[in-house]
Design a protein around this motif. Structure first.
Motif, PDB file in Angstrom:
ATOM      1  N   SER A 146       0.863  -1.186   0.000  1.00  0.00           N
ATOM      2  CA  SER A 146       0.000   0.000   0.000  1.00  0.00           C
ATOM      3  C   SER A 146       0.893   1.227   0.000  1.00  0.00           C
ATOM      4  O   SER A 146       1.996   1.201   0.544  1.00  0.00           O
ATOM      5  CB  SER A 146      -0.934   0.014   1.208  1.00  0.00           C
ATOM      6  N   GLY A 147       0.441   2.276  -0.629  1.00  0.00           N
ATOM      7  CA  GLY A 147       1.220   3.508  -0.710  1.00  0.00           C
ATOM      8  C   GLY A 147       0.319   4.710  -0.821  1.00  0.00           C
ATOM      9  O   GLY A 147      -0.900   4.595  -0.938  1.00  0.00           O
ATOM     10  N   GLU A 148       0.931   5.871  -0.807  1.00  0.00           N
ATOM     11  CA  GLU A 148       0.178   7.115  -0.860  1.00  0.00           C
ATOM     12  C   GLU A 148       1.016   8.180  -1.541  1.00  0.00           C
ATOM     13  O   GLU A 148       2.227   8.266  -1.310  1.00  0.00           O
ATOM     14  CB  GLU A 148      -0.152   7.551   0.567  1.00  0.00           C
ATOM     15  N   ALA A 149       0.399   8.989  -2.395  1.00  0.00           N
ATOM     16  CA  ALA A 149       1.091  10.089  -3.061  1.00  0.00           C
ATOM     17  C   ALA A 149       0.114  11.242  -3.252  1.00  0.00           C
ATOM     18  O   ALA A 149      -1.094  11.031  -3.326  1.00  0.00           O
ATOM     19  CB  ALA A 149       1.638   9.639  -4.406  1.00  0.00           C
ATOM     20  N   THR A 150       0.643  12.439  -3.322  1.00  0.00           N
ATOM     21  CA  THR A 150      -0.190  13.617  -3.534  1.00  0.00           C
ATOM     22  C   THR A 150       0.395  14.497  -4.633  1.00  0.00           C
ATOM     23  O   THR A 150       1.581  14.409  -4.945  1.00  0.00           O
ATOM     24  CB  THR A 150      -0.312  14.466  -2.255  1.00  0.00           C
ATOM     25  N   LEU A 173       3.524   7.711  -7.070  1.00  0.00           N
ATOM     26  CA  LEU A 173       3.114   6.504  -6.354  1.00  0.00           C
ATOM     27  C   LEU A 173       3.683   5.238  -6.988  1.00  0.00           C
ATOM     28  O   LEU A 173       4.097   4.321  -6.286  1.00  0.00           O
ATOM     29  CB  LEU A 173       1.588   6.421  -6.325  1.00  0.00           C
ATOM     30  N   ASN A 233       0.141   9.739  -9.740  1.00  0.00           N
ATOM     31  CA  ASN A 233       0.362   8.339 -10.113  1.00  0.00           C
ATOM     32  C   ASN A 233       1.832   8.058 -10.365  1.00  0.00           C
ATOM     33  O   ASN A 233       2.349   7.003  -9.985  1.00  0.00           O
ATOM     34  CB  ASN A 233      -0.456   7.979 -11.354  1.00  0.00           C
ATOM     35  N   GLY A 236       7.468   5.373  -0.270  1.00  0.00           N
ATOM     36  CA  GLY A 236       6.023   5.264  -0.407  1.00  0.00           C
ATOM     37  C   GLY A 236       5.585   4.708  -1.740  1.00  0.00           C
ATOM     38  O   GLY A 236       4.401   4.497  -1.958  1.00  0.00           O
TER      39      GLY A 236
END
Length: 75
Positions: A3-7, A51, A48, A58
């Motif tokens: 699982s990961g997260e990006a902004t 991520l 994307n 991450g």
């Protein structure tokens, strides 16, 4: 499972020079441009990319065919 997260944000890479009047004019122009065009696709593309880039904090882990496989797993 991974699982990961990006902004990402439309405000990235914008400088705030020119004082208060310059910031207000810039905000007005940005609002007009963003109202006339949908930039969500470009912003989603940046998020994307962050991520799904293997090896980035991450991001995805390196796969079994990568020479870096296992080096980025968490202890």
């Amino acid at each position: 499972m991974w699982s990961g997260e990006a902004t990402a944000s439309s405000a990235e890479n914008k400088s705030s020079s020119g004082g208060l009047v310059g910031m207000l004019v810039s905000a007005l122009i940005d609002q007009i441009v963003e109202t006339l065009s949908d930039r969500s696709v470009q912003i989603a593309e940046v998020a994307n990319g962050r991520l799904l880039y293997a090896g980035r904090s991450g991001g995805l882990l390196h796969g079994p065919r990568s020479p870096k496989y296992g080096a980025d797993s968490k202890p």
